[in-house]
Design a protein around this motif. Structure first.
Motif, PDB file in Angstrom:
ATOM      1  N   ALA A  78       0.830  -1.204   0.000  1.00  0.00           N
ATOM      2  CA  ALA A  78       0.000   0.000   0.000  1.00  0.00           C
ATOM      3  C   ALA A  78       0.866   1.255   0.000  1.00  0.00           C
ATOM      4  N   ALA A  79       1.969   1.218   0.754  1.00  0.00           N
ATOM      5  CA  ALA A  79       2.854   2.373   0.787  1.00  0.00           C
ATOM      6  C   ALA A  79       3.486   2.616  -0.579  1.00  0.00           C
ATOM      7  N   LEU A  80       3.818   1.518  -1.273  1.00  0.00           N
ATOM      8  CA  LEU A  80       4.404   1.652  -2.605  1.00  0.00           C
ATOM      9  C   LEU A  80       3.394   2.239  -3.586  1.00  0.00           C
ATOM     10  N   LYS A  81       2.159   1.770  -3.509  1.00  0.00           N
ATOM     11  CA  LYS A  81       1.119   2.310  -4.383  1.00  0.00           C
ATOM     12  C   LYS A  81       0.891   3.785  -4.119  1.00  0.00           C
ATOM     13  N   LYS A  82       0.915   4.160  -2.839  1.00  0.00           N
ATOM     14  CA  LYS A  82       0.706   5.556  -2.500  1.00  0.00           C
ATOM     15  C   LYS A  82       1.838   6.426  -3.037  1.00  0.00           C
ATOM     16  N   GLU A  83       3.057   5.901  -2.954  1.00  0.00           N
ATOM     17  CA  GLU A  83       4.196   6.666  -3.461  1.00  0.00           C
ATOM     18  C   GLU A  83       4.104   6.847  -4.975  1.00  0.00           C
ATOM     19  N   VAL A  84       3.720   5.782  -5.667  1.00  0.00           N
ATOM     20  CA  VAL A  84       3.544   5.882  -7.119  1.00  0.00           C
ATOM     21  C   VAL A  84       2.450   6.886  -7.457  1.00  0.00           C
ATOM     22  N   GLY A  85       1.358   6.864  -6.686  1.00  0.00           N
ATOM     23  CA  GLY A  85       0.282   7.825  -6.920  1.00  0.00           C
ATOM     24  C   GLY A  85       0.719   9.256  -6.698  1.00  0.00           C
ATOM     25  N   ASP A  86       1.536   9.473  -5.666  1.00  0.00           N
ATOM     26  CA  ASP A  86       2.044  10.821  -5.401  1.00  0.00           C
ATOM     27  C   ASP A  86       2.931  11.314  -6.541  1.00  0.00           C
ATOM     28  N   ILE A  87       3.770  10.419  -7.059  1.00  0.00           N
ATOM     29  CA  ILE A  87       4.638  10.798  -8.172  1.00  0.00           C
ATOM     30  C   ILE A  87       3.815  11.117  -9.411  1.00  0.00           C
ATOM     31  N   LYS A  88       2.792  10.312  -9.665  1.00  0.00           N
ATOM     32  CA  LYS A  88       1.941  10.545 -10.824  1.00  0.00           C
ATOM     33  C   LYS A  88       1.207  11.868 -10.710  1.00  0.00           C
ATOM     34  N   ALA A  89       0.688  12.159  -9.506  1.00  0.00           N
ATOM     35  CA  ALA A  89      -0.008  13.431  -9.304  1.00  0.00           C
ATOM     36  C   ALA A  89       0.945  14.603  -9.463  1.00  0.00           C
ATOM     37  N   SER A  90       2.166  14.454  -8.968  1.00  0.00           N
ATOM     38  CA  SER A  90       3.156  15.513  -9.113  1.00  0.00           C
ATOM     39  C   SER A  90       3.509  15.748 -10.566  1.00  0.00           C
ATOM     40  N   THR A  91       3.581  14.662 -11.338  1.00  0.00           N
ATOM     41  CA  THR A  91       3.858  14.791 -12.767  1.00  0.00           C
ATOM     42  C   THR A  91       2.738  15.536 -13.469  1.00  0.00           C
ATOM     43  N   GLU A  92       1.490  15.205 -13.138  1.00  0.00           N
ATOM     44  CA  GLU A  92       0.359  15.898 -13.738  1.00  0.00           C
ATOM     45  C   GLU A  92       0.383  17.388 -13.436  1.00  0.00           C
ATOM     46  N   MET A  93       0.838  17.749 -12.245  1.00  0.00           N
ATOM     47  CA  MET A  93       0.905  19.162 -11.876  1.00  0.00           C
ATOM     48  C   MET A  93       1.922  19.902 -12.730  1.00  0.00           C
ATOM     49  N   ARG A  94       2.963  19.187 -13.174  1.00  0.00           N
ATOM     50  CA  ARG A  94       4.000  19.848 -13.956  1.00  0.00           C
ATOM     51  C   ARG A  94       3.665  19.921 -15.440  1.00  0.00           C
ATOM     52  N   LEU A  95       2.653  19.219 -15.885  1.00  0.00           N
ATOM     53  CA  LEU A  95       2.255  19.284 -17.285  1.00  0.00           C
ATOM     54  C   LEU A  95       1.657  20.648 -17.580  1.00  0.00           C
ATOM     55  N   ARG A  96       2.164  21.293 -18.604  1.00  0.00           N
ATOM     56  CA  ARG A  96       1.717  22.628 -18.939  1.00  0.00           C
ATOM     57  C   ARG A  96       0.679  22.581 -20.053  1.00  0.00           C
ATOM     58  N   ARG A  97       0.040  23.713 -20.270  1.00  0.00           N
ATOM     59  CA  ARG A  97      -0.968  23.829 -21.329  1.00  0.00           C
ATOM     60  C   ARG A  97      -0.342  23.583 -22.701  1.00  0.00           C
ATOM     61  N   PHE A  98       0.879  24.080 -22.905  1.00  0.00           N
ATOM     62  CA  PHE A  98       1.596  23.883 -24.163  1.00  0.00           C
ATOM     63  C   PHE A  98       2.962  23.280 -23.854  1.00  0.00           C
ATOM     64  N   GLN A  99       3.336  22.241 -24.588  1.00  0.00           N
ATOM     65  CA  GLN A  99       4.605  21.582 -24.359  1.00  0.00           C
ATOM     66  C   GLN A  99       5.226  21.173 -25.686  1.00  0.00           C
TER      67      GLN A  99
ATOM     68  N   ARG B 187       2.368  19.963 -28.001  1.00  0.00           N
ATOM     69  CA  ARG B 187       1.259  19.235 -27.387  1.00  0.00           C
ATOM     70  C   ARG B 187       0.394  20.193 -26.571  1.00  0.00           C
ATOM     71  N   THR B 188      -0.919  20.006 -26.636  1.00  0.00           N
ATOM     72  CA  THR B 188      -1.841  20.871 -25.900  1.00  0.00           C
ATOM     73  C   THR B 188      -2.636  20.053 -24.892  1.00  0.00           C
ATOM     74  N   LEU B 189      -3.003  20.686 -23.794  1.00  0.00           N
ATOM     75  CA  LEU B 189      -3.842  20.073 -22.768  1.00  0.00           C
ATOM     76  C   LEU B 189      -4.943  21.056 -22.372  1.00  0.00           C
ATOM     77  N   GLY B 190      -6.169  20.568 -22.347  1.00  0.00           N
ATOM     78  CA  GLY B 190      -7.270  21.377 -21.845  1.00  0.00           C
ATOM     79  C   GLY B 190      -7.781  22.439 -22.789  1.00  0.00           C
ATOM     80  N   ILE B 191      -7.385  22.386 -24.068  1.00  0.00           N
ATOM     81  CA  ILE B 191      -7.895  23.354 -25.042  1.00  0.00           C
ATOM     82  C   ILE B 191      -8.278  22.609 -26.311  1.00  0.00           C
TER      83      ILE B 191
END
Length: 354
Positions: free
Chosen positions: A97-118, A131-135
């Motif tokens: 469970a701790a490993l899954k939580k850590e993977v989830g935290d990393i994934k969420a952190s990655t999503e936060m760093r994704l910009r509108r344009f890349q 690449r575009t996100l949300g438009i």
């Protein structure tokens, strides 16, 4: 006296190998921090062609897209959903469970760093993919071109064309047919209908057949609604097919001819007086080409099932060298781009110079 300890010989190429490993690790970290770094199926974005300066092209693209993106969608910001790590609250406190939580935290952190344009590697020279996100890329690019067409204000120096890409799939005919059957529905499935043309370009790809792709896509458009008609002069919609290596980029755009085939350098030029004769390319070949198009359209109306091909003119600014009428112009160093009219038949009436 004891013999000196000899150092083991260093393997040849060790320094080069170490540098390669460093570059590979650096690319992996960049990929983990910002998602995929190369054009691949399943993306949306904007395909931009430039004039020999990709770094400057990316800078101009970010500036232009952020300016109009903020205007249409507001300043870029992250939502609360993006900041929440994945994982349920009731998980057992064990190693798994701790490993899954850590993977989830990393994934969420990655999503936060994704910009509108890349910016991403497109796989072709003088081509940049953002690449575009949300438009909706087709609406954003149309808004940019509409404003530049109206104001005639030049905002870029090295960017040539800017094409929205609403979807990507594998560049194999069966994959493209399956993807296009759903992709084209919003524009062409009954009760929706419209006039259309198909614009095709292939880069760094040798296994796709242009005529076969156009025939299949036109057949899909016709099957969605029999009232969809081909119009090469002023179509409501232009189906853009851009193939780079093993990826097919698709979009359906409006005002393709009005906005000079989505060329940012040409769209800001003042419109010429319609009463004046059409500008000639050195020896009047452009005028003759338009006459031939009309003649071909008249021939197709006599009940013949023919495929017609209209070579697109080179859009790079400053080039005035005359081209033979039958020659297909090679744009930006890539394979020829063609606007094809398919009239429901399997035979073709064209001069193929691919």
């Amino acid at each position: 006296m004891a013999d000196p300890v000899q150092q083991p010989p260093q393997p040849s190429g060790g320094k080069r190998k170490g540098k390669a490993q460093y570059v590979q690790a650096k690319r992996a970290r960049r990929c983990d921090a910002g998602g995929p770094r190369q054009l691949e199926p399943g993306l949306q974005g904007i395909l931009i062609t430039c004039n020999m300066n990709e770094r400057k092209c990316v800078e101009e693209a970010y500036s232009l897209l952020n300016e109009y993106g903020d205007d249409m969608y507001g300043p870029e910001k992250f939502t609360d959903k993006d900041q929440q790590p994945s994982g349920s609250e009731g998980e057992d406190d064990d190693v798994e469970a701790a490993l899954k939580k850590e993977v989830g935290d990393i994934k969420a952190s990655t999503e936060m760093r994704l910009r509108r344009f890349q910016s991403m590697e497109s796989g072709a020279n003088n081509v940049v993919f953002i690449r575009t996100l949300g438009i909706e890329p087709e609406k954003l690019v149309h808004h940019i071109l509409q404003d530049m067409y109206k104001t005639k204000k030049k905002k870029t120096r090295v960017i040539l064309r800017m094409l929205p890409i609403s979807g990507t799939c594998k560049a194999f005919l069966e994959d493209m047919k399956k993807y296009a059957e759903t992709f084209l529905e919003p524009w062409f499935k009954a009760p929706n209908k419209g006039t259309f043309q198909i614009v095709y370009k292939s880069r760094n790809n040798s296994h796709m057949n242009r005529e076969e792709v156009i025939k299949e896509l036109a057949g899909i458009v016709g099957s969605l609604n029999s009232e969809n008609k081909v119009d090469l002069t002023n179509p409501q919609y232009t189906v853009v097919v851009e193939i780079i290596k093993a990826v097919c980029c698709l979009s359906v755009v409006k005002d393709y001819m009005l906005f000079r085939k989505y060329n940012l350098q040409e769209v800001v030029k003042s419109a010429k007086d319609p009463s004046q004769p059409h500008p000639k390319l050195g020896n009047g070949k452009e005028v003759k080409l338009e006459s031939d198009v009309k003649l071909n359209q008249n021939d197709s109306s006599e009940g013949k099932n023919n495929q017609q091909v209209v070579p697109e003119n080179n859009e790079e600014p400053g080039q005035t060298k005359p081209k033979p009428e039958s020659q297909v112009v090679n744009e930006e160093g890539a394979q020829p781009e063609l606007a094809d009219q398919v009239m429901g038949g399997s035979k073709s009436n064209e001069n193929d110079h691919s």
